[in-house]
Design a protein around this motif. Structure first.
Motif, PDB file in Angstrom:
ATOM      1  N   ILE A 214       0.347  -1.267  -0.084  1.00  0.00           N
ATOM      2  CA  ILE A 214      -0.152   0.567   0.021  1.00  0.00           C
ATOM      3  C   ILE A 214       0.960   1.270  -0.410  1.00  0.00           C
ATOM      4  N   LYS A 215       2.452   1.272   0.949  1.00  0.00           N
ATOM      5  CA  LYS A 215       3.061   2.454   0.567  1.00  0.00           C
ATOM      6  C   LYS A 215       3.190   2.335  -0.196  1.00  0.00           C
ATOM      7  N   GLU A 216       3.978   1.222  -0.786  1.00  0.00           N
ATOM      8  CA  GLU A 216       4.685   1.383  -2.347  1.00  0.00           C
ATOM      9  C   GLU A 216       3.614   2.255  -3.518  1.00  0.00           C
ATOM     10  N   ASP A 217       2.644   1.635  -3.224  1.00  0.00           N
ATOM     11  CA  ASP A 217       1.454   1.896  -3.987  1.00  0.00           C
ATOM     12  C   ASP A 217       1.292   3.504  -4.865  1.00  0.00           C
ATOM     13  N   HIS A 218       0.900   3.678  -3.338  1.00  0.00           N
ATOM     14  CA  HIS A 218       0.951   5.322  -3.040  1.00  0.00           C
ATOM     15  C   HIS A 218       1.693   6.288  -4.111  1.00  0.00           C
TER      16      HIS A 218
END
Length: 239
Positions: A214-218
């Motif tokens: 989720i952090k990287e996809d942002h």
């Protein structure tokens, strides 16, 4: 500039794969055939962002090792994984890691409230209907992840169909908004609760993968949107 569009398709396809991978982990109890497939078909090694996010890498490595170290032909082993899933996400007792957004953002921890309706309105714009509707709340983790995957596929289809750039941009912006207004508001607390309450390594490693993804996809979404905006200027002759 056209190469950038090709690269964008590959990037969004990776994002869709990541969301689908995670959705499948949360939508049903662990089953022997699925777990064996994770190991045999390269699903784990193909997961995005593992090359530069340590939490994802640790989670994937741990997940792979945990599956290799247990006997998937042993029904007792599978039953233990199923029980961990049921105990945390279904019941019958109080859930240590409830899988609905409302359980974290609603002040009374109630389902099918305004928070659920907000998620449903996001779905309706794209004619997305969650599986088991209306018996399952729209803000279940598996449905929110599935929605993000479906939007990624829709963005790819729009690019390949040579649709207007505004259409592609709108999909990606809606994804970013959904990530910020929904998933990011509860997913990290949810993952923390899994880590604190899981009785099997399998779910502990899944929680690490979820948080890292989720952090990287942002970040990836922001880059996708920036790329589309630059392409828009290029095509309009302004760059």
């Amino acid at each position: 500039m056209e190469n950038k569009l090709d690269d964008l398709v590959y990037t969004i396809a990776d994002r869709a794969y990541g969301y689908t991978f995670l959705k499948n982990l949360f939508c049903v109890e662990p089953e022997k055939a699925y777990l064996q497939g994770l190991l045999k078909e390269g699903h784990i090694s193909d997961f995005p962002y593992s090359g530069y996010n340590e939490k994802i890498k640790e989670g994937l490595d741990g997940l792979k090792k945990s599956l290799e170290d247990i006997d998937l032909d042993n029904e007792n082993v599978i039953s233990k994984l199923r029980w961990d899933y049921t105990r945390m996400f279904i019941g019958p007792d109080s859930l240590p890691a409830p899988p609905w957004e409302s359980s974290y953002v609603n002040k009374d921890k109630l389902l099918f409230q305004e928070e659920t309706l907000q998620v449903r309105r996001s779905y309706l714009k794209y004619n997305f209907v969650g599986s088991n509707y209306p018996h399952e709340a729209d803000d279940h983790i598996a449905l929110e992840l599935d929605f993000m995957s479906k939007l990624s596929v829709k963005a790819i289809e729009s690019i390949e169909a040579n649709k207007e750039v505004e259409n592609i941009l709108e999909i990606l912006v809606d994804q970013k908004n959904f990530l910020e207004e929904h998933l990011e508001k509860w997913i990290f607390e949810f993952a923390k609760k899994i880590k604190e309450s899981a009785e099997t390594d399998y779910f502990i490693f899944i929680s690490d993968i979820l948080m890292g993804f989720i952090k990287e996809d942002h970040k990836s979404l922001e880059e996708n949107i920036s790329t589309i905006r630059k392409l828009k200027l290029y095509w309009e002759g302004k760059e």
